[in-house]
Design a protein around this motif. Sequence first.
Motif, PDB file in Angstrom:
ATOM      1  N   ASP A 131     -27.701  27.329 -12.862  1.00 11.79           N
ATOM      2  CA  ASP A 131     -26.808  27.913 -11.439  1.00 11.79           C
ATOM      3  C   ASP A 131     -25.623  27.478 -11.934  1.00 11.79           C
ATOM      4  O   ASP A 131     -25.197  26.506 -11.368  1.00 11.79           O
ATOM      5  N   TYR A 132     -24.848  28.177 -12.813  1.00 18.30           N
ATOM      6  CA  TYR A 132     -23.656  27.698 -13.040  1.00 18.30           C
ATOM      7  C   TYR A 132     -22.510  27.619 -12.231  1.00 18.30           C
ATOM      8  O   TYR A 132     -21.660  26.502 -12.421  1.00 18.30           O
ATOM      9  N   ASN A 133     -22.524  28.369 -10.924  1.00 16.45           N
ATOM     10  CA  ASN A 133     -21.481  28.218  -9.955  1.00 16.45           C
ATOM     11  C   ASN A 133     -21.743  27.431  -8.987  1.00 16.45           C
ATOM     12  O   ASN A 133     -21.081  27.594  -7.968  1.00 16.45           O
ATOM     13  N   ILE A 138     -29.598  31.550  -8.388  1.00 20.47           N
ATOM     14  CA  ILE A 138     -29.294  32.054  -9.611  1.00 20.47           C
ATOM     15  C   ILE A 138     -29.003  33.385  -9.542  1.00 20.47           C
ATOM     16  O   ILE A 138     -29.668  34.303  -8.986  1.00 20.47           O
ATOM     17  N   ASP A 142     -24.485  34.288 -13.155  1.00 16.10           N
ATOM     18  CA  ASP A 142     -25.248  33.455 -13.904  1.00 16.10           C
ATOM     19  C   ASP A 142     -26.014  33.733 -14.936  1.00 16.10           C
ATOM     20  O   ASP A 142     -26.070  33.405 -16.142  1.00 16.10           O
TER      21      ASP A 142
END
Length: 191
Positions: A131-133, A138, A142
């Motif tokens: 979950d990059y942001n 996700i 992502d």
Amino acid sequence: NMDEKIYFKDGLIYEKGQSGNEVFIIESGQVEVTIDDHVVFSLGPGELCGEHAVIFSKPRNTSAKCVSEQCLVHVLKACDFRKIVNESPSLRESLRDITHRREFQKALVYTTKKAFPQTESELREAFEEADYNRSGKIDLADITMMLKQMDTTVTNNEIREILASLDLDENGAVNWEEFKRVFGMTESKQL
């Protein structure tokens, strides 16, 4: 029309970078599929590997090796595999879902540089890393970031299909509960 091959402990069934001319069906023994020496998943009797390279006509993006004393493997030529798959729409759809989910697993292992999680707490940690942001889910951005790191040739359509295979409620993103369901965290693995 399948050949049988026997592999002994640590014997490579296929290697990352090879062309995908065959699919392998495990008759006996245990096989580990790895990316950069990190385990993506382990397979046993009745399971197959090597399908991604055949389905998508791409070089292999993982390696597979026998990790038991001996593995008996049936080798199915790509053309025979495609013929079987093309004769059954339901089999084709099931294989595409499995293959897409496995691609996500590979990308997760590749980007985190860790074996695929075996417990719920490890899975939760992996979910948060994917979950990059930091949105709590996700999403396409992502998944795109992860997949493009592993494979620069992956298409936007393939990325959307991978997301769709994970997105059980079809809302455009994967939440924690969906992630747990897709990757089979059973009671015994939740400890």
